[in-house]
Design a protein around this motif. Sequence first.
Motif, PDB file in Angstrom:
ATOM      1  N   PRO A  49      -7.890   0.483  10.285  1.00 49.99           N
ATOM      2  CA  PRO A  49      -7.116   1.657  10.721  1.00 49.99           C
ATOM      3  C   PRO A  49      -6.223   2.183   9.608  1.00 49.99           C
ATOM      4  O   PRO A  49      -5.997   1.506   8.599  1.00 49.99           O
ATOM      5  CB  PRO A  49      -6.290   1.109  11.893  1.00 49.99           C
ATOM      6  N   PRO A  50      -5.697   3.380   9.749  1.00 50.46           N
ATOM      7  CA  PRO A  50      -4.772   3.934   8.746  1.00 50.46           C
ATOM      8  C   PRO A  50      -3.594   3.000   8.484  1.00 50.46           C
ATOM      9  O   PRO A  50      -3.088   2.354   9.398  1.00 50.46           O
ATOM     10  CB  PRO A  50      -4.318   5.253   9.385  1.00 50.46           C
ATOM     11  N   THR A  51      -3.165   2.935   7.230  1.00 48.94           N
ATOM     12  CA  THR A  51      -2.056   2.114   6.712  1.00 48.94           C
ATOM     13  C   THR A  51      -2.318   0.624   6.853  1.00 48.94           C
ATOM     14  O   THR A  51      -1.388  -0.175   6.752  1.00 48.94           O
ATOM     15  CB  THR A  51      -0.697   2.464   7.374  1.00 48.94           C
ATOM     16  N   VAL A  52      -3.578   0.218   7.021  1.00 47.59           N
ATOM     17  CA  VAL A  52      -3.894  -1.198   7.211  1.00 47.59           C
ATOM     18  C   VAL A  52      -3.471  -2.040   6.012  1.00 47.59           C
ATOM     19  O   VAL A  52      -3.108  -3.214   6.160  1.00 47.59           O
ATOM     20  CB  VAL A  52      -5.397  -1.385   7.499  1.00 47.59           C
ATOM     21  N   ASP A  53      -3.514  -1.454   4.810  1.00 45.71           N
ATOM     22  CA  ASP A  53      -3.188  -2.217   3.602  1.00 45.71           C
ATOM     23  C   ASP A  53      -1.782  -1.939   3.083  1.00 45.71           C
ATOM     24  O   ASP A  53      -1.457  -2.299   1.965  1.00 45.71           O
ATOM     25  CB  ASP A  53      -4.218  -1.944   2.508  1.00 45.71           C
ATOM     26  N   ASP A 109       4.317  -4.300   5.102  1.00 44.91           N
ATOM     27  CA  ASP A 109       4.844  -4.179   6.469  1.00 44.91           C
ATOM     28  C   ASP A 109       6.115  -3.345   6.535  1.00 44.91           C
ATOM     29  O   ASP A 109       6.298  -2.543   7.461  1.00 44.91           O
ATOM     30  CB  ASP A 109       5.113  -5.575   7.052  1.00 44.91           C
ATOM     31  N   ASP A 110       7.002  -3.514   5.547  1.00 46.07           N
ATOM     32  CA  ASP A 110       8.271  -2.783   5.617  1.00 46.07           C
ATOM     33  C   ASP A 110       8.079  -1.288   5.395  1.00 46.07           C
ATOM     34  O   ASP A 110       8.776  -0.468   6.006  1.00 46.07           O
ATOM     35  CB  ASP A 110       9.285  -3.352   4.620  1.00 46.07           C
ATOM     36  N   LEU A 111       7.110  -0.910   4.566  1.00 45.10           N
ATOM     37  CA  LEU A 111       6.851   0.512   4.359  1.00 45.10           C
ATOM     38  C   LEU A 111       6.196   1.122   5.595  1.00 45.10           C
ATOM     39  O   LEU A 111       6.534   2.234   6.010  1.00 45.10           O
ATOM     40  CB  LEU A 111       5.961   0.717   3.133  1.00 45.10           C
ATOM     41  N   ARG A 112       5.274   0.381   6.195  1.00 50.43           N
ATOM     42  CA  ARG A 112       4.641   0.879   7.424  1.00 50.43           C
ATOM     43  C   ARG A 112       5.689   1.065   8.518  1.00 50.43           C
ATOM     44  O   ARG A 112       5.665   2.061   9.254  1.00 50.43           O
ATOM     45  CB  ARG A 112       3.551  -0.078   7.902  1.00 50.43           C
ATOM     46  N   ARG A 151       8.717  10.159   9.750  1.00 50.74           N
ATOM     47  CA  ARG A 151       7.620   9.620  10.560  1.00 50.74           C
ATOM     48  C   ARG A 151       6.440  10.581  10.506  1.00 50.74           C
ATOM     49  O   ARG A 151       6.611  11.803  10.557  1.00 50.74           O
ATOM     50  CB  ARG A 151       8.062   9.430  12.013  1.00 50.74           C
ATOM     51  N   VAL A 152       5.235  10.031  10.400  1.00 49.95           N
ATOM     52  CA  VAL A 152       4.052  10.873  10.245  1.00 49.95           C
ATOM     53  C   VAL A 152       3.005  10.528  11.302  1.00 49.95           C
ATOM     54  O   VAL A 152       3.042   9.471  11.930  1.00 49.95           O
ATOM     55  CB  VAL A 152       3.418  10.713   8.850  1.00 49.95           C
ATOM     56  N   ALA A 153       2.078  11.460  11.456  1.00 46.02           N
ATOM     57  CA  ALA A 153       0.892  11.223  12.267  1.00 46.02           C
ATOM     58  C   ALA A 153      -0.314  11.200  11.340  1.00 46.02           C
ATOM     59  O   ALA A 153      -0.411  12.007  10.409  1.00 46.02           O
ATOM     60  CB  ALA A 153       0.729  12.317  13.316  1.00 46.02           C
ATOM     61  N   VAL A 196       1.281   0.459  -2.328  1.00 45.13           N
ATOM     62  CA  VAL A 196       0.198   1.172  -1.640  1.00 45.13           C
ATOM     63  C   VAL A 196      -0.850   1.600  -2.666  1.00 45.13           C
ATOM     64  O   VAL A 196      -0.519   2.219  -3.687  1.00 45.13           O
ATOM     65  CB  VAL A 196       0.746   2.415  -0.892  1.00 45.13           C
ATOM     66  N   ARG A 197      -2.095   1.283  -2.384  1.00 46.49           N
ATOM     67  CA  ARG A 197      -3.186   1.663  -3.271  1.00 46.49           C
ATOM     68  C   ARG A 197      -3.508   3.143  -3.103  1.00 46.49           C
ATOM     69  O   ARG A 197      -3.746   3.612  -1.989  1.00 46.49           O
ATOM     70  CB  ARG A 197      -4.449   0.842  -2.950  1.00 46.49           C
ATOM     71  N   THR A 198      -3.517   3.870  -4.214  1.00 52.81           N
ATOM     72  CA  THR A 198      -3.833   5.291  -4.175  1.00 52.81           C
ATOM     73  C   THR A 198      -4.841   5.613  -5.276  1.00 52.81           C
ATOM     74  O   THR A 198      -4.978   4.873  -6.244  1.00 52.81           O
ATOM     75  CB  THR A 198      -2.586   6.169  -4.386  1.00 52.81           C
ATOM     76  N   LEU A 199      -5.528   6.729  -5.111  1.00 53.65           N
ATOM     77  CA  LEU A 199      -6.472   7.195  -6.125  1.00 53.65           C
ATOM     78  C   LEU A 199      -6.391   8.714  -6.162  1.00 53.65           C
ATOM     79  O   LEU A 199      -7.038   9.406  -5.389  1.00 53.65           O
ATOM     80  CB  LEU A 199      -7.900   6.739  -5.788  1.00 53.65           C
TER      81      LEU A 199
END
Length: 515
Positions: A92-96, A99-102, A77-79, A299-302
């Motif tokens: 907000p953070p993790t909006v995209d 659902d299961d990963l969030r 679990r993270v902040a 999850v989209r990353t760059l």
Amino acid sequence: MKRIGIDVGGTNTDAVLIDGTRVLGSVKTPTTADVMAGVRQAIRDLGAAAPLEGIDAVMIGTTHFTNAVVERARLERVAAIRIALPAARSLPPTVDWPDDLRAAVDPLSVMVAGGHEYDGRELVPLDRAAIRDAASRIRDAGITSVGITALFSPLTAACEEEAADLVRAVIPGARITLSHTLGRIGLLERENVTLLNAALQSLGLRTVAAFEEALAASGIAAPFFLTQNDGTVVLAALAAANPVHSFASGPTNSMRGAAFLSGRDGAMVVDVGGTTSDVGSLVHGFPREANNVVSIGGVRTLFRMPDLLPMALGGGTIIDPATGAIGPRSVGYRITEKALVFGGDTLTATDIAVAAGRVEIGDRDRVRHLDPAFVAAMLARIAGTVEEGVDRMKTSGTATELVAVGGGAFLIPDRLEGVSEVVRVAHAGVANALGAAMAQISGEVDQIFADLSRDAALAEAQAMAERRAVEAGAEPASLKVIEVEDIPIAYLPGGARRVRARVVGDVRERGAVAV
């Protein structure tokens, strides 16, 4: 230097022993459900093939961290602290995130005022009181892994660094990931990779400890390194802090191994594993880097990732004998149980290759009943899949060399449309472990510089990259610049420019002192 290279894949765990550029021994063993047991077995098998004496270093590539994200397992679990208000409030953070990963990460998200404009000016003053309050909430929730992202922090990291100090004052043992150390311009993508890294750090520590135990149990007392996305390695203790840098290390290792084995530093590479294949391009002997968004577990990353095209084709790929459908499912590491040539009941791509006489594996009599026309049709479809993958990864219309590696390299035909030559190499089946074993250490900078001349900015970036390489364990005298580029940024003051510099160097021998 004598090194052991180990690559833990989804289907096989490969291990090699090299002395300089000489391959002294290599083995391929099925990956086990208990990964560390598979590593110990691979080392035992390697020791039976060649004496494991005087080992200077061990290089390990692992799919642990990618699998954790894909499987939504073993995540902490993270902040999430986002420093961007009053902007960036609507998403907000993790909006995209899926659902299961969030749900698996269950982030405690806080947005506070601060950050910078695109030209480096302060957006609004940093809300230090809000950060202290957020830190108290995080502490009370029992969370110790924190990701901090500030608006345009790659331009100036002041807000993230001050926020980290404030959080540590409240939570002394917090593990903090700062987005500017990982990602690039693009708030959501940079924040995404920051939070993934934060969620994986405890797994990184456990993984490194488990590898240490496995090596000690095998009687090997040598420093060990983990391979990274860019084809280099870093000391395992440092890698545990940034596990996302090992996401694509498997196919990257194979590409570096392909360059090493073929002597090519500018060819295309196809790495055929047991479950999937990856097509990539070598530039100066290293994988071409992706300059666009890369999706990890949805999850989209760059951030720093190789430019690879995965395909659902491998030695264990399941073929439907009734319809001729190829994949995407695979028998994976159970190929020695399930494939027809091993006495199983599932038709795989390996069975087709054995029936066609391309490779001698298992018992060919078990596939003699296959219709030759059906076998030919399957081989043609496999070839078409590879041709399409190569064409999608090419940057020009001219024919190119293609180095075929991986345990399933026998699936690649000698002639392909758009390919001038299919290059076969010795030890192709363990190219991934070889890529790990001969890997170097890198130092990289991707930063905005202002109020400096172009030459001064390039020199400063190169010096920073060299320092980072030495800190990571590189031999200073061996450092070599492999990439320097700069892009002027007209909308920033002070002659600002984005500079990317990358250097590589050999692993420093034990007992050597960095200077």
